[in-house]
Write an enzyme that holds these catalytic residues in place. Structure first.
Site, PDB file in Angstrom:
ATOM      1  N   GLY A  42      37.781  46.814  37.752  1.00  0.00           N
ATOM      2  CA  GLY A  42      38.386  46.146  36.603  1.00  0.00           C
ATOM      3  C   GLY A  42      39.218  47.048  35.698  1.00  0.00           C
TER       4      GLY A  42
ATOM      5  CG  ASN B   5      32.263  39.680  43.636  1.00  0.00           C
ATOM      6  OD1 ASN B   5      31.785  38.599  43.277  1.00  0.00           O
ATOM      7  ND2 ASN B   5      31.784  40.841  43.211  1.00  0.00           N
TER       8      ASN B   5
ATOM      9  CD  GLU C 261      33.013  46.691  44.785  1.00  0.00           C
ATOM     10  OE1 GLU C 261      34.049  46.038  44.803  1.00  0.00           O
ATOM     11  OE2 GLU C 261      31.986  46.306  44.199  1.00  0.00           O
TER      12      GLU C 261
ATOM     13  CB  SER D  65      41.692  48.331  40.413  1.00  0.00           C
ATOM     14  OG  SER D  65      40.951  48.376  39.207  1.00  0.00           O
TER      15      SER D  65
ATOM     16  CD  GLU E  80      30.416  43.366  38.072  1.00  0.00           C
ATOM     17  OE1 GLU E  80      30.233  42.235  38.538  1.00  0.00           O
ATOM     18  OE2 GLU E  80      31.546  43.917  38.054  1.00  0.00           O
TER      19      GLU E  80
ATOM     20  CE  LYS F 137      33.565  41.701  40.013  1.00  0.00           C
ATOM     21  NZ  LYS F 137      33.781  42.950  39.338  1.00  0.00           N
TER      22      LYS F 137
ATOM     23  N   GLY G 201      37.902  41.726  43.311  1.00  0.00           N
ATOM     24  CA  GLY G 201      37.324  41.012  42.175  1.00  0.00           C
ATOM     25  C   GLY G 201      38.383  40.168  41.478  1.00  0.00           C
ATOM     26  N   GLY G 202      38.899  40.675  40.357  1.00  0.00           N
ATOM     27  CA  GLY G 202      39.820  39.920  39.502  1.00  0.00           C
ATOM     28  C   GLY G 202      40.969  39.245  40.256  1.00  0.00           C
TER      29      GLY G 202
ATOM     30  CG  HIS H 195      28.843  44.005  42.553  1.00  0.00           C
ATOM     31  ND1 HIS H 195      29.072  44.375  41.248  1.00  0.00           N
ATOM     32  CD2 HIS H 195      30.063  43.907  43.140  1.00  0.00           C
ATOM     33  CE1 HIS H 195      30.393  44.482  41.054  1.00  0.00           C
ATOM     34  NE2 HIS H 195      31.011  44.204  42.188  1.00  0.00           N
TER      35      HIS H 195
HETATM   36  P1  13P Z   1      38.067  44.268  40.524  1.00  0.00           P
HETATM   37  O1  13P Z   1      38.858  43.973  41.773  1.00  0.00           O
HETATM   38  O2  13P Z   1      38.255  43.242  39.453  1.00  0.00           O
HETATM   39  O3  13P Z   1      38.267  45.672  40.064  1.00  0.00           O
HETATM   40  O4  13P Z   1      36.506  44.135  40.921  1.00  0.00           O
HETATM   41  C1  13P Z   1      36.034  44.798  42.034  1.00  0.00           C
HETATM   42  C2  13P Z   1      34.680  44.320  42.351  1.00  0.00           C
HETATM   43  O5  13P Z   1      33.732  44.551  41.618  1.00  0.00           O
HETATM   44  C3  13P Z   1      34.512  43.524  43.579  1.00  0.00           C
HETATM   45  O6  13P Z   1      33.178  43.398  43.930  1.00  0.00           O
END
Ligand code: 13P
Length: 232
Positions: free
Chosen positions: A159, A7, A153, A190, A88, A9, A211-212, A86
């Site tokens: 993050g 993802n 999640e 993470s 967010e 983002k 994510g990151g 998600h």
């Molecule tokens: P991180 O891997 O950056 O913690 O993000 C997770 C996420 O929100 C994936 O959808």
């Protein structure tokens, strides 16, 4: 077969998309790799040999909904997957469980595989069962879930570099699997090349949502490798 979903983002660039397509097209992974870039970059994945997904969709097919993308158009652009709900989007764009359910229904109608994100906030950590039950209520017992994937999640893990302990995660995973017996389940929060292996060893986890770390090609390739190893 393990699943690795990236993802991005609202990150990435045309350059990064082109690099990812080039590098990942050289991999014959035994895992299922799905990249979800921002919608504006989806067209750059035309020659991608793995899967692509959208990070969101709307529930109508067309019309006066400025800024939204319909499942039908996403399918036409080559998407096989769509992330829905998600945290967010729930927090920043006020998406309710009802709205997410409508999006789920529209996505399934276009043969997109929805990845429904669920998970508790830090202050709800003691009440995770209630939070998850609430988020799953529209799907429990539903007959049309064959292609639906759930992604646990915990918001406090996104993050932050903090992941649940093996026993905490094991308890949540068996709880979700009991409610959604036929659906695949991902863990997100993470995830990186160092912890992906231990996460995948937890019984009931079918893959990871990253994510990151999915924005760094070497790190992402490591994760794909770790997931493939654990899938045997
Ligand atoms: P991180 O891997 O950056 O913690 O993000 C997770 C996420 O929100 C994936 O959808």
């Amino acid at each position: 077969m393990g699943i690795v979903v990236a993802n991005w983002k609202m990150n990435g660039s045309v350059f990064l998309a082109e690099r990812f397509v080039h590098r990942l097209n050289e991999i014959d992974s035994v895992s299922r790799v799905v990249v979800c870039p921002p919608a504006a970059l989806l067209g750059k994945f035309e020659k991608f040999k793995h899967f692509i997904g959208a990070q969101n969709c709307f529930y109508e097919e067309s019309g006066a909904f400025t800024g939204e993308s319909s499942p039908k158009l996403l399918k036409e652009l080559g998407c096989d997957y769509v992330l829905l709900g998600h945290s967010e989007r729930r927090a920043l764009f006020h998406e309710s469980d009802e709205m997410i359910y409508k999006k789920w229904s529209a996505a399934v109608g276009q043969s997109l595989r929805p990845v429904i994100c669920i998970g508790e906030r830090l202050e709800e950590r003691g009440d995770w069962k209630d939070v998850i039950c609430h988020q799953l209520k529209n799907y429990i017992g539903h007959c049309d879930l064959d292609d639906t994937i759930f992604a646990y999640e915990p918001i406090w893990s996104i993050g932050t570099g903090v992941i649940p302990s093996e026993s905490e995660l094991g308890a949540v995973v068996s709880f979700i699997k009991e409610k959604m017996p036929g659906s695949e389940l991902l863990y997100g929060g993470s995830v990186n090349g160092r912890n992906a292996g231990e996460i995948m060893r937890i019984n009931g986890i079918d893959g990871v949502l990253v994510g990151g770390a999915s924005l760094q090609i070497d790190e992402f390739e490591n994760i794909v490798g770790m997931v493939a190893q654990q899938s045997y």
